[in-house]
Scaffold this motif. Structure first.
Motif, PDB file in Angstrom:
ATOM      1  N   ARG A   1       0.841  -1.203   0.000  1.00 25.89           N
ATOM      2  CA  ARG A   1       0.000   0.000   0.000  1.00 25.89           C
ATOM      3  C   ARG A   1       0.873   1.248   0.000  1.00 25.89           C
ATOM      4  O   ARG A   1       0.618   2.200  -0.735  1.00 25.89           O
ATOM      5  CB  ARG A   1      -0.936   0.011   1.217  1.00 25.89           C
TER       6      ARG A   1
ATOM      7  N   ARG B   1      -0.527  -1.681  -4.486  1.00 23.12           N
ATOM      8  CA  ARG B   1      -1.840  -2.276  -4.238  1.00 23.12           C
ATOM      9  C   ARG B   1      -2.639  -1.351  -3.322  1.00 23.12           C
ATOM     10  O   ARG B   1      -2.169  -0.970  -2.261  1.00 23.12           O
ATOM     11  CB  ARG B   1      -1.657  -3.632  -3.578  1.00 23.12           C
ATOM     12  N   GLU B   2      -3.837  -1.025  -3.746  1.00 27.95           N
ATOM     13  CA  GLU B   2      -4.701  -0.185  -2.921  1.00 27.95           C
ATOM     14  C   GLU B   2      -6.136  -0.615  -3.118  1.00 27.95           C
ATOM     15  O   GLU B   2      -6.733  -0.355  -4.164  1.00 27.95           O
ATOM     16  CB  GLU B   2      -4.523   1.294  -3.267  1.00 27.95           C
ATOM     17  N   ASN B   3      -6.693  -1.294  -2.126  1.00 24.58           N
ATOM     18  CA  ASN B   3      -8.071  -1.766  -2.192  1.00 24.58           C
ATOM     19  C   ASN B   3      -9.024  -0.904  -1.373  1.00 24.58           C
ATOM     20  O   ASN B   3     -10.229  -1.075  -1.464  1.00 24.58           O
ATOM     21  CB  ASN B   3      -8.173  -3.202  -1.676  1.00 24.58           C
ATOM     22  N   LEU B   4      -8.487  -0.019  -0.548  1.00 23.76           N
ATOM     23  CA  LEU B   4      -9.327   0.691   0.410  1.00 23.76           C
ATOM     24  C   LEU B   4      -9.519   2.175   0.119  1.00 23.76           C
ATOM     25  O   LEU B   4     -10.524   2.746   0.499  1.00 23.76           O
ATOM     26  CB  LEU B   4      -8.737   0.520   1.818  1.00 23.76           C
ATOM     27  N   ASP B   5      -8.541   2.798  -0.500  1.00 22.91           N
ATOM     28  CA  ASP B   5      -8.597   4.250  -0.684  1.00 22.91           C
ATOM     29  C   ASP B   5      -8.648   4.643  -2.148  1.00 22.91           C
ATOM     30  O   ASP B   5      -8.469   3.816  -3.039  1.00 22.91           O
ATOM     31  CB  ASP B   5      -7.399   4.904   0.018  1.00 22.91           C
TER      32      ASP B   5
ATOM     33  N   ALA C   1      -3.356   5.198  -4.713  1.00 21.12           N
ATOM     34  CA  ALA C   1      -2.290   4.371  -4.164  1.00 21.12           C
ATOM     35  C   ALA C   1      -1.050   5.229  -3.946  1.00 21.12           C
ATOM     36  O   ALA C   1      -0.803   6.177  -4.682  1.00 21.12           O
ATOM     37  CB  ALA C   1      -1.974   3.237  -5.136  1.00 21.12           C
TER      38      ALA C   1
END
Length: 174
Positions: A69, A74-78, A81
């Motif tokens: 992150r 990899r950025e799954n939440l915001d 990235a």
């Protein structure tokens, strides 16, 4: 909880699953426990900073999210990235043992921090953040117990920072 001025704070090492794995007692059922307390809350007892203070900060910025992150892989939440420019990455996960995610000893946590080039002296006044404040709160507790104090918490973290398209973003391991 220390932010509220409560000094006698404990974190359940390994969480509820570890507690249950040790056959420790728990309560179940509807409702809340009836109890009283003479606890006095003192908000602001632990230093926090605003996004504007982060923008003006010239010292150490410590990002405790995972390496992927932080690096922007990899950025799954915001929304974006990466990380705040100039930040150093020491993932909070490094403070835990494998398995039930119990805490490493204070000495082992100090080793992780020393390996990252951090000392109790150079973290004084530093700003620590994570995605939305959860992991940085855990890191603050672990670091405090390991003798690393004087950090300020950016609770809004990466989630708040990357939410403004005008804020610069850096990518890479740095």
């Amino acid at each position: 909880v220390r932010w509220a001025g409560i000094q006698n704070v404990r974190i359940l090492d390994g969480g509820l699953s570890n507690w249950r794995a040790q056959a420790m007692p728990t309560l179940t059922g509807p409702g809340n426990l009836g109890m009283t307390s003479n606890l006095k809350v003192k908000p602001g007892s632990m230093p926090t900073v605003t996004i504007d203070e982060v923008k003006e900060h010239k010292g150490l910025l410590l990002d405790v999210r995972t390496r992927n992150r932080f690096a922007g892989r990899r950025e799954n939440l915001d929304l974006k990235a990466g990380h705040i420019p100039g930040a150093v990455n020491v993932p909070e996960r490094l403070f835990h043992n494998d398995g039930l995610r119990t805490w490493k000893s204070a000495g082992e946590i100090r080793e992780v921090l020393f390996d990252a080039g951090l000392t109790p002296d150079n973290v004084q006044g530093a700003i620590i953040y994570s995605g939305s404040g959860n992991h940085s709160a855990l890191a603050l507790a672990a670091m405090h117990d390991a003798g690393f104090t004087g950090l300020r918490h950016y609770v809004g973290g990466w989630s708040q920072w990357c939410g403004d398209p005008k804020n610069p973003v850096e990518r890479g391991d740095r």
